[in-house]
Design a protein around this motif. Structure first.
Motif, short mmCIF file in Angstrom:
data_model
loop_
_atom_site.label_atom_id
_atom_site.label_comp_id
_atom_site.label_asym_id
_atom_site.label_seq_id
_atom_site.Cartn_x
_atom_site.Cartn_y
_atom_site.Cartn_z
N GLN A 61 -19.65 -0.94 2.67
CA GLN A 61 -20.64 -1.44 1.74
C GLN A 61 -20.00 -1.41 0.40
O GLN A 61 -19.64 -0.74 -0.38
CB GLN A 61 -21.73 -0.34 1.66
CG GLN A 61 -22.76 -0.53 0.42
CD GLN A 61 -23.83 0.83 0.40
OE1 GLN A 61 -24.47 1.02 1.22
NE2 GLN A 61 -23.78 1.45 -0.89
N HIS B 105 -27.07 0.15 9.60
CA HIS B 105 -27.24 -0.05 8.12
C HIS B 105 -25.74 0.14 7.36
O HIS B 105 -24.90 0.56 8.01
CB HIS B 105 -28.19 1.14 7.50
CG HIS B 105 -27.79 2.53 7.94
ND1 HIS B 105 -26.99 3.23 7.36
CD2 HIS B 105 -27.91 3.55 9.11
CE1 HIS B 105 -26.67 4.50 7.71
NE2 HIS B 105 -27.28 4.41 8.97
N TYR C 46 -25.92 -3.99 -1.33
CA TYR C 46 -26.31 -3.46 -0.45
C TYR C 46 -26.39 -4.59 0.36
O TYR C 46 -27.33 -5.27 0.67
CB TYR C 46 -27.86 -2.93 -0.53
CG TYR C 46 -28.38 -1.90 0.51
CD1 TYR C 46 -28.00 -0.93 0.86
CD2 TYR C 46 -29.68 -2.25 1.33
CE1 TYR C 46 -28.29 -0.41 2.04
CE2 TYR C 46 -30.11 -1.56 2.23
CZ TYR C 46 -29.38 -0.68 2.63
OH TYR C 46 -29.92 0.20 3.77
N PHE D 152 -24.06 3.62 -2.83
CA PHE D 152 -24.44 2.82 -3.97
C PHE D 152 -24.62 3.67 -5.20
O PHE D 152 -23.97 3.20 -6.28
CB PHE D 152 -25.84 2.23 -3.80
CG PHE D 152 -26.35 0.94 -4.54
CD1 PHE D 152 -26.54 1.22 -6.03
CD2 PHE D 152 -26.29 -0.19 -4.09
CE1 PHE D 152 -27.17 0.12 -6.89
CE2 PHE D 152 -26.82 -1.10 -4.93
CZ PHE D 152 -26.86 -1.05 -6.33
#
Lengths: 333, 374
Positions: B335, B172, B305, B179
């Motif tokens: 990210q 992930h 994402y 975020f």
């Protein structure tokens, strides 16, 4: 004997208030909600406030005006929401960002709507599938079709020419300053649906069919044809609602979700009888405005979302109880 | 009467929020860890973030080594939004880069826990899978199914997590706090002191979304910004636009913070239609938003994402089956956020409006046609 006395006392009571009970209570509920909105947000007196409200309510109102045809004929149309989605997704795929295509794409979408309505009607009339199941099947089919067509990610924008109906406003109108095109569409569609339902033979046949299909058939009503027309009316209203919704907010793959139930709720708030035979176009439109007013009011009050859902549910139930109570009391109308 | 009503309403409110308080979506340690990761240097090849990872912990995979060609099985939570559509296309393209993969068996759970549990059972019992990739629909419900699968074959989980350490690795990006931090800090740095912020969220109760919101709220509180409302849009454009229109009638909004940017354009249109200048806004890497941002030049940031994470499980599966070590038990990848400076790299008018730009897919086979581009 006693019963008769009670009955006549009731009748006298009604008579003494004059003509008031003959007006559908949905209009009072709507008026009360609008007053409440105005108190919670004085901006609502300005044209931007109430015109935005009407613009936003237009798709649901149009959908309810179409749904009431099916409800009066004794059925449901659950496929309306997915037809809205198909209209928005399909239009964006067909348009593929080209403004020149707007008119034929709209024509194609109405043709699709016509076909969906006819199929729904044929399946219910001749294959004897209950409308609940037939249109549920259609709903799943149309959702699947929209997804297959776009693979979940529509390729085109909706150009401004297409979005005109749901987004634009005519400026510089005296008194109201501006007039959303969506509201004009609602007025035109609303009038046509009202006229067909309440001023033509078709409307009488629809009511007869929903009230008692056997009796209607015996008295010469072409019940299959009337039923098909009812489903077509609902489907065409869904395509119109789809064009307005796509215009209002652009492409979205789940734009129609839940609209069929909201439309049915709007009709019930407007006093329609779920098993058919009773209902009116203006009251259904008022039901849709009431539903939108509830959403708007709770938004303006600024309650947190969970609380709002509780209150919203309670108001809905109360509105339907009121409609049922009034119908039981008034009898025939 | 009024008191009674207020009491009833508050009770309903408490009941409604009690659930989200039980699960901790506001974890200070995790917030700090993810904030550090955002600026940390990742290991792995430059310019290929889908192969990069933080930290140096590796999972030993020697016991899973077997000869090819391989059949990779994938139990997917669903292909029910544009983000997942882009990701799923990435994954299929990545498979084409690996001649050692004979077949990719894909089962779509259509957003249903029950179906996904049954899907995983079927895949195990089918006996064809060399390795199993799972993108869980929800965390708790899928945990037992994943544990059952772990006993039979190597399992790789990605995107959303499960409550077990049995998979070889869990792939992930940095995460929800990251975020929320990227978006929140941008608003805090750009908006005037005490500015009014409207928070738009999709739905309550999803971990990656809850953590985005809690991180942003923490930052707004620290910097003294005024959150005028927190609304759920269900990811629907029409609902989003209506909500913003209502707020604009009630008063001014300086900034809009979003937990996912799919409906950012609709939110901006509410300002346009009201004749107001665009607010400071946080969106996501969806093309429609990026195109509008570039052409109108408002103040914005697009945290992502990244959908390139859909390539990684295939890369990992092949490595595991060949007995090579992979980052584990967690494979955390970068990210990035798209900013005004990097915007030009990601805007591409030839891609469809719902395409997610941070796909890392530009050099994959069949680009751009397979993603719907021209």
């Amino acid at each position: 004997m006693i019963q008769e006395t009670v009955g006549s006392a009731k009748t006298r009571g009604v008579a003494s208030i004059g003509r008031l009970p003959k007006i559908n209570p949905v209009f009072f509920v709507l008026a009360a909600l609008l007053v409440a909105i105005t108190f919670s947000n004085p901006n609502f007196i300005e044209p931007t406030g109430y015109m935005n409200f009407l613009k936003r309510a237009a798709p649901l109102a149009i959908l309810a005006a179409g749904q009431i045809y099916v409800i009066v004929s004794g059925g449901f149309d659950l496929s309306a929401g997915s037809l809205i989605t198909l209209t928005v997704v399909g239009s964006s795929m067909l348009l593929d960002n080209s403004a020149d295509a707007t008119w034929w794409v709209i024509a194609v979408m109405y043709a699709v709507g016509l076909a969906v309505g006819v199929v729904n009607g044929l399946v219910v009339s001749y294959l004897r599938v209950p409308s609940l199941i037939a249109t549920l099947g259609m709903m799943i089919t149309l959702n699947g079709a929209a997804f297959m067509w776009s693979s979940g990610s529509p390729r085109g924008y909706l150009p401004e020419t297409f979005r005109f109906f749901g987004r634009a406003s005519l400026q510089g109108i005296p008194l109201i300053q501006f007039l959303p095109v969506a509201l004009l569409v609602l007025l035109v569609v609303g009038f046509v649906f009202f006229w067909l339902m309440h001023r033509t033979n078709l409307g009488r046949m629809l009511h007869a069919l929903g009230d008692n299909p056997r009796a209607a058939q015996m008295s010469g009503v072409p019940i299959e044809r009337v039923r098909i027309i009812a489903f077509v009316a609902s489907s065409l209203s869904a395509v119109t609602a789809g064009i307005l919704l796509g215009g209002f907010a652009g492409v979205s793959t789940d734009v129609g979700v839940g609209y069929e139930l909201q439309a049915i709720t709007a009709c019930v708030i407007g006093g329609a009888q779920l098993l058919g035979g009773r209902g009116s176009v203006p009251a259904s439109i008022a039901g849709a405005l009431t539903l939108t007013a509830i959403f708007t009011l709770l938004n303006f009050i600024g309650l947190p979302k969970p609380t709002r859902d509780v209150v919203q549910g309670l108001i809905l139930i109360a509105a339907v109880v009121l409609a049922t109570y009034r119908r039981n009391r008034a009898g025939g109308t | 009467m009024k008191k009674l009503l207020t009491a009833a309403l508050s009770a309903a409110l408490v009941a409604g929020t009690a659930h989200s308080q039980q699960l901790n979506f506001d974890d200070t340690a995790e917030f700090d860890r993810q904030r550090t990761l955002l600026t940390a240097k990742a290991n792995g090849p430059d310019g290929e973030p889908w192969e990069q990872y933080y930290g140096d912990q590796m999972a030993d995979t020697a016991k899973h080594k077997k000869p090819g060609p391989y059949t990779i099985c994938f139990s997917n939570a669903g292909v029910n939004n544009a983000w997942r559509v882009t990701g799923w296309t990435n994954m299929q393209a990545e498979v084409k880069l690996h001649p050692e993969i004979k077949e990719l068996i894909h089962v779509d759970a259509e957003g249903s826990d029950d179906k996904q549990i049954a899907d995983i059972d079927d895949l195990i019992n089918g006996g064809k899978c060399s390795a199993l990739i799972v993108s869980p629909n929800t965390t708790a419900a899928l945990t037992p199914a994943v544990e059952k699968a772990c006993a039979k074959l190597p399992v790789i989980v990605f995107d959303r997590g499960v409550n077990t350490k049995c998979p070889v690795t869990f792939i992930h990006p940095v995460g929800g706090y990251g975020f929320g931090i990227q978006a929140g800090e941008f608003v805090a740095a750009t908006a005037p002191a005490g500015a009014d912020v409207l928070m738009l969220r999709i739905v309550p109760g999803v971990d990656v979304l809850e953590t985005r919101a809690s991180a942003a709220k923490r930052i707004f509180k620290e910097t003294g910004l005024n959150v005028v409302g927190e609304e759920f849009t269900e990811g629907d454009n029409a609902k989003t636009k209506s909500i913003v229109e209502d707020y604009l009638q009630r008063g001014k909004i300086d900034a809009i913070w979003m937990d996912a940017g799919a409906t950012a354009v609709a939110a901006l249109e509410a300002f346009e239609d009201a004749g107001l200048p665009p607010p400071i806004i946080t969106g996501e890497d969806q093309q429609d938003f990026l195109v509008k941002w570039k052409s109108e030049g408002f103040k914005a940031i697009a945290p992502t994402y990244p959908t390139y994470q859909w390539r990684t499980p295939i890369i990992a599966a092949v490595k595991v089956l060949q007995g090579e070590a992979v980052p584990g038990p967690e494979w955390v990848m970068p990210q990035p956020a798209i900013t005004a400076e990097t915007l030009d790299q990601y805007v591409d008018a030839k891609m469809p409006p719902l395409h997610h730009a941070m796909c890392g897919c530009e050099k994959l086979p069949d680009y751009p046609a397979a993603w719907g581009g021209k």
